[in-house]
Design an enzyme around this catalytic site. Sequence first.
Site, PDB file in Angstrom:
ATOM      1  CG  ASP A 163      -1.867   1.176   1.209  1.00 40.34           C
ATOM      2  OD1 ASP A 163      -2.956   1.044   0.625  1.00 40.34           O
ATOM      3  OD2 ASP A 163      -1.517   2.245   1.769  1.00 40.34           O
ATOM      4  CG  HIS A 170       7.237   2.550   7.468  1.00 43.01           C
ATOM      5  ND1 HIS A 170       7.147   1.720   8.554  1.00 43.01           N
ATOM      6  CD2 HIS A 170       8.559   2.561   7.119  1.00 43.01           C
ATOM      7  CE1 HIS A 170       8.343   1.249   8.861  1.00 43.01           C
ATOM      8  NE2 HIS A 170       9.226   1.746   7.998  1.00 43.01           N
ATOM      9  CD  GLU A 171      10.621   4.273   4.378  1.00 44.02           C
ATOM     10  OE1 GLU A 171      11.474   4.774   5.122  1.00 44.02           O
ATOM     11  OE2 GLU A 171      10.574   3.050   4.139  1.00 44.02           O
ATOM     12  CG  HIS A 174      11.994   5.924   9.533  1.00 47.99           C
ATOM     13  ND1 HIS A 174      12.100   5.152  10.660  1.00 47.99           N
ATOM     14  CD2 HIS A 174      11.769   5.076   8.501  1.00 47.99           C
ATOM     15  CE1 HIS A 174      11.948   3.871  10.323  1.00 47.99           C
ATOM     16  NE2 HIS A 174      11.736   3.800   9.021  1.00 47.99           N
ATOM     17  CG  ASP A 180      12.278   0.397  10.279  1.00 48.85           C
ATOM     18  OD1 ASP A 180      11.216   0.833   9.810  1.00 48.85           O
ATOM     19  OD2 ASP A 180      13.393   0.538   9.741  1.00 48.85           O
TER      20      ASP A 180
HETATM   21 ZN    ZN Z   1      11.338   1.965   8.175  1.00 50.33          ZN
END
Ligand code: ZN
Length: 231
Positions: A163, A170-171, A174, A180
């Site tokens: 997705d 998600h990135e 960071h 993670d």
């Molecule tokens: Zn990551």
Amino acid sequence: MLSSRMRSKTSRRLLALTLGFGLASAALGTAVPASARQADPAPAGSTAVASARYSGSAEDTAGNKAFFEAVLNSVAKKQAANPSLASVTVYYNASQAPTFRSQIASSASIWNSSVSNVKLQATTSGADFTYYEGNDSRGSYASTNGHGRGYIFLDYAQNRQYDSIRVTAHETGHVLGLPDHYSGPCSELMSGGGPGTSCTNRYPNAAERSRVNQLWVNGLAKAVAKLNKTR
Ligand SMILES: [Zn+2]
């Protein structure tokens, strides 16, 4: 990809970067992938010091930290120039990732509606970090160039497989300081590709939201202090 010795050296150098607000520059570790290097605004010859992939190994922890420190460093310089700024705004440049324009905008909206102590805002100049797109066998990742500048690379193939908004959010997690946690469930954003391609959750869970808010509470100075304490 980096030996522990190299990581340690990189970590110390980035500590200097964070504390010295860019007085030092690092040129260690693996090379920036050709696709990212092409679009990288950094001076020629710069190299990536670390990266954190959408799904990968525990070694990516070094990349998470390096990337977050690079973003903090960039934000800190602006805060230092204007100490009266009450809230922390992290500026991103999405112009180098035109294919993912809507995913990046969605990711920013998701984060801005999920946390209160730090905000993401688009800009076309003076960004704290930049999104790039291309093909890389390592997939998508957050990384830093050799000059303490953070960027997010979005891989075409991986964004078709998983997705795409989840990958982007998600990135972007960071950027806000989250590491993670590939063994986590789909309800966690930072479990990344761990739960598999069927996972389409695009939102951080309560624990992730809380962690980001705690990290950025009372602005950047505290965030830097907490970052240094975790070393
Ligand atoms: Zn990551």
